[in-house]
Design an enzyme around this catalytic site. Sequence first.
Site, mmCIF file in Angstrom:
data_model
loop_
_atom_site.group_PDB
_atom_site.id
_atom_site.type_symbol
_atom_site.label_atom_id
_atom_site.label_comp_id
_atom_site.label_asym_id
_atom_site.label_seq_id
_atom_site.Cartn_x
_atom_site.Cartn_y
_atom_site.Cartn_z
ATOM 1 N N ASP A 198 41.413 39.298 41.291
ATOM 2 C CA ASP A 198 42.876 38.897 41.528
ATOM 3 C C ASP A 198 43.721 38.096 40.527
ATOM 4 O O ASP A 198 42.906 37.312 40.056
ATOM 5 C CB ASP A 198 42.731 38.099 42.746
ATOM 6 C CG ASP A 198 44.287 37.960 43.351
ATOM 7 O OD1 ASP A 198 44.743 39.227 43.825
ATOM 8 O OD2 ASP A 198 44.733 36.686 43.417
ATOM 9 N N GLU A 260 23.108 40.907 33.999
ATOM 10 C CA GLU A 260 21.971 40.314 34.812
ATOM 11 C C GLU A 260 21.508 41.042 35.877
ATOM 12 O O GLU A 260 20.353 41.128 36.257
ATOM 13 C CB GLU A 260 21.760 38.796 34.804
ATOM 14 C CG GLU A 260 21.732 38.218 33.450
ATOM 15 C CD GLU A 260 22.461 36.885 33.505
ATOM 16 O OE1 GLU A 260 22.450 36.468 34.516
ATOM 17 O OE2 GLU A 260 22.818 36.165 32.369
HETATM 18 C C1 GLC Z 1 47.524 39.431 43.647
HETATM 19 C C2 GLC Z 1 47.174 40.091 45.153
HETATM 20 C C3 GLC Z 1 48.497 39.685 45.991
HETATM 21 C C4 GLC Z 1 48.435 38.035 46.115
HETATM 22 C C5 GLC Z 1 48.428 37.541 44.809
HETATM 23 C C6 GLC Z 1 47.928 36.278 44.886
HETATM 24 O O1 GLC Z 1 48.637 40.025 43.252
HETATM 25 O O2 GLC Z 1 47.065 41.471 45.142
HETATM 26 O O3 GLC Z 1 48.263 40.289 47.322
HETATM 27 O O4 GLC Z 1 49.420 37.667 47.107
HETATM 28 O O5 GLC Z 1 47.565 38.122 44.024
HETATM 29 O O6 GLC Z 1 46.558 35.683 45.087
#
Ligand code: GLC
Length: 523
Positions: A198, A260
């Site tokens: 993310d 790994e």
């Molecule tokens: C990313 C995710 C989104 C979230 C953001 C903060 O963009 O896809 O859904 O709100 O990160 O973590």
Amino acid sequence: MSAQWWRDAVIYQVYVRSFADSDGDGVGDLPGITSRLGHLRDLGVDALWVTPFYRSPQHDHGYDVADYLDVDPLFGSLEDADRLLDRAHELGLRVIVDLVPNHTSSEHPWFQAALAAPPGSPERARYLFRDSDDGPPNNWGSVFGGPAWTQVADGQWYLHLFDTTQPDLDWRNPEVPAMFEEVLRFWLDRGVDGFRIDVAHGLFKEESLRDQVLESDESASSVALTGDHAMIELKLRDEPMWDQPEVHDVYRRWHEILDEAGPDRMAVAETWTQTPESTAAFVRPDELDQTFNFAWLLAAWSAEAFATVITDTFAAVEPVGASPTWVLSNHDVVRHPSRYGGGPRGLARARAATMTMLALPGASYLYQGEELGLPEVDVAAEHRQDPAALRLGTPGRDGCRVPLPWSGEQAPYGFGPGSGQPWIPQPDDWASLTVAAQQADPGSTLSFYCRALSARREHARAAGDSVDLLDLGEDVLAFRRGPLTVVLNCGSRTVDLPEGEVLLASAALDSHTLPADTAVWLR
Ligand code: GLC
Ligand code: MG
């Protein structure tokens, strides 16, 4: 399947809250996913990516993690995660989990300790706390609206590029990378096949935390998406909060950790960077394996725009040897039938675009519900839960997160055992969109997706990695890939097709011509 299975995989995104509910609380959960894996096998995908199910107060529906090494009771237990992995593997499906390293939840023990400790303490040094007497320490905006800084009781401010409940970590503090290495190993040991990372371009901020230089027409926020901005034109801007060079050292280290664990473990990064080249930097041979290519999703309905995306995508990934990826929908953007205008025409375009995407070399990412042709739902203001919607006062991202309809005539359409509405209410006209209803109808979007994925396995996978664009007129996107010819009609006039046997079409064809908003694969 080769060790690098992801290079040509179809990966299905499961938004855990909205896929299937096992216990009738109206919220999807891990046992719910396990019970419905047969749907994914029948659809013919290779893997699923499961959005965050870790302990979380759910202010951003799991993208605010309070404990990276445990499952939130809302979604089940660690044993439920193990069962999901085992069952998926038995069915030949790989499982990718979501990792959220840019920020923790404000309820994470580290942030609670930081709040309890004084300014200048080691506890505060895991986050980005700063002093400032006259308002926020700089002019950065939160992606979800408003300033990116919140003040605590003793007067210091902390940075949050997203919601106030998502404080950004300081990746220059060695405790932070050490913690995430442990998290990676924990889930690899439990058997996950990969990670979706993310906000992968976010971890490091320019160390000075200087002001962002804004052009007069730019607002003090950032390029990352919130659902309503799905069609933004990306243009180069000053971004001291994103895509700093130091971030690549993190991914070189993670590459070693994944290696790994085995040659078949992967990572795909969410990188809303500004150019194809800066995105490709994340998939250099010693870094991550894939990034989401959001270019097609951002493109307008235009043959020329699609052709540019294809050319630019290959130009960016070929020099680094990575596989391209394609995606049309996810949990942050307006569903593609609605983006393409909604109604029967939007759905026709969505099927045609999907089929074109599935013919391209590389991996395709699908978002749950697109196989049912679900439209974006206009969620009533009182039911909106997305923090972006609440902070910005916009419709936000709830409209693409409505729980899936599986069967039956009324809510919850088999989503769970209960009889009431799930966490976001489902529309009352979804009876014809359920999995059960569509399975019985060869003309349904679900039947179309099954045919398309099967045709992809049979005809596209072995068709090689090179794509030649063809000129069949200005509103027509056409390309050849090995023995396959793919034609997508983005214009309003019917087009004569080149010679060839029709392998797959997104709608019924009349003689050897292609109507508007339709795609075909020929051999
Ligand atoms: C990313 C995710 C989104 C979230 C953001 C903060 O963009 O896809 O859904 O709100 O990160 O973590
Ligand atoms: Mg539940």
